[in-house]
Design a protein around this motif. Structure first.
Motif, PDB file in Angstrom:
ATOM      1  N   ASP A 142       0.823  -1.212   0.000  1.00  0.00           N
ATOM      2  CA  ASP A 142       0.000   0.000   0.000  1.00  0.00           C
ATOM      3  C   ASP A 142       0.857   1.262   0.000  1.00  0.00           C
ATOM      4  N   GLY A 143       0.166   2.396  -0.156  1.00  0.00           N
ATOM      5  CA  GLY A 143       0.873   3.660  -0.276  1.00  0.00           C
ATOM      6  C   GLY A 143       1.686   4.043   0.945  1.00  0.00           C
ATOM      7  N   PHE A 144       1.209   3.680   2.135  1.00  0.00           N
ATOM      8  CA  PHE A 144       1.950   3.998   3.351  1.00  0.00           C
ATOM      9  C   PHE A 144       3.310   3.288   3.358  1.00  0.00           C
ATOM     10  N   LYS A 145       3.317   2.021   2.967  1.00  0.00           N
ATOM     11  CA  LYS A 145       4.572   1.273   2.931  1.00  0.00           C
ATOM     12  C   LYS A 145       5.508   1.829   1.859  1.00  0.00           C
ATOM     13  N   ILE A 146       4.940   2.198   0.720  1.00  0.00           N
ATOM     14  CA  ILE A 146       5.759   2.764  -0.352  1.00  0.00           C
ATOM     15  C   ILE A 146       6.354   4.096   0.088  1.00  0.00           C
ATOM     16  N   ALA A 147       5.552   4.922   0.781  1.00  0.00           N
ATOM     17  CA  ALA A 147       6.046   6.217   1.268  1.00  0.00           C
ATOM     18  C   ALA A 147       7.217   6.037   2.221  1.00  0.00           C
TER      19      ALA A 147
END
Length: 243
Positions: A61-66
């Motif tokens: 998800d985006g949080f992990k990618i961030a």
């Protein structure tokens, strides 16, 4: 602006296409990715200045990618999500996002956020690796002073420990450094970080301060000089010189 590459990471094809087309109409080199793997491929193939990152992606998800992206302070992060709660916004900022947009995305707001963030990143584009410290034969700093490097986005302790800063952290320290060891109010901080007046229900300022303190204290092994002033805001309690 043609040299600026923006990657739009969005699994919804129509929204990804709309954002890419709009950003291209604004003069950016905008390209797309459906997930973190495709984003990694784009970053590996060309210099990327900014990532517009959806939170709800399949797989990673985006949080992990961030969290991964934040290892490179030269890349700006605008998170986009259907979830507009304060908790989600704080989580995104805590992980290192520079801005946060809620779906349905207003394209003019996306353009404004991208341009504002890229202006802040301009001096550090192509300089993700901080420059080497000066040799001991050169006066690197005033004795007892912290050094804020506005080009490399780094804060150096009087002992010479260098800490890389995110965009939000850089804006915060820049504001506090300009206060000559006087406290900045929450309103001043909110305007500097988000271009809006402070809302007592919004804890995002405390999140940015807490993240900065944690990062600095982990690096120097002692209490960070960013202090809370009850009923006012925050102060950088040690002398700091901006270069």
């Amino acid at each position: 602006m043609a040299a600026v590459t923006i990657v739009v990471v969005e699994d919804e094809a129509s929204l990804r296409r709309d954002m890419i087309e709009y950003l291209r109409s604004c003069g950016f080199d905008a390209i797309g990715a459906k997930n973190g793997r495709e984003l990694d491929e784009q970053i590996a193939s060309r210099p990327v200045s900014l990532v517009v990152l959806d939170v709800n992606l399949p797989g990673e998800d985006g949080f992990k990618i961030a969290t991964r992206l934040r290892e490179n302070p030269a890349i700006g992060i605008i998170m986009v999500t259907a979830r507009g709660s304060t908790v989600d916004r704080v989580v995104g900022l805590e992980l290192g996002a520079d801005a946060y947009l809620v779906k349905p995305v207003e394209m003019r707001e996306l353009e404004a956020q991208a341009k504002a963030l890229l202006r802040r990143l301009e001096t550090s584009n192509g300089n993700a690796t901080p420059p080497a410290p000066q040799s001991s034969g050169q006066p690197a700093m005033d004795e007892g002073s912290w050094i804020l490097d506005a080009t490399a986005w780094a804060l150096t302790s009087p002992a010479g420990v260098r800490v890389s800063l995110t965009s939000m952290e850089m804006k915060l320290v820049s504001l506090l450094a300009g206060q000559a060891r006087q406290p900045a109010t929450r309103d001043q901080i909110s305007v500097a970080l988000y271009n809006r007046r402070w809302n007592p229900d919004d804890r995002s300022i405390d999140t940015v301060v807490g993240r900065l303190r944690h990062k600095v204290e982990n690096a120097i092994g002692e209490t960070a000089p960013v202090k809370s002033v009850h009923g006012v805001g925050y102060v950088f309690s040690a002398p700091v010189r901006v270069i």
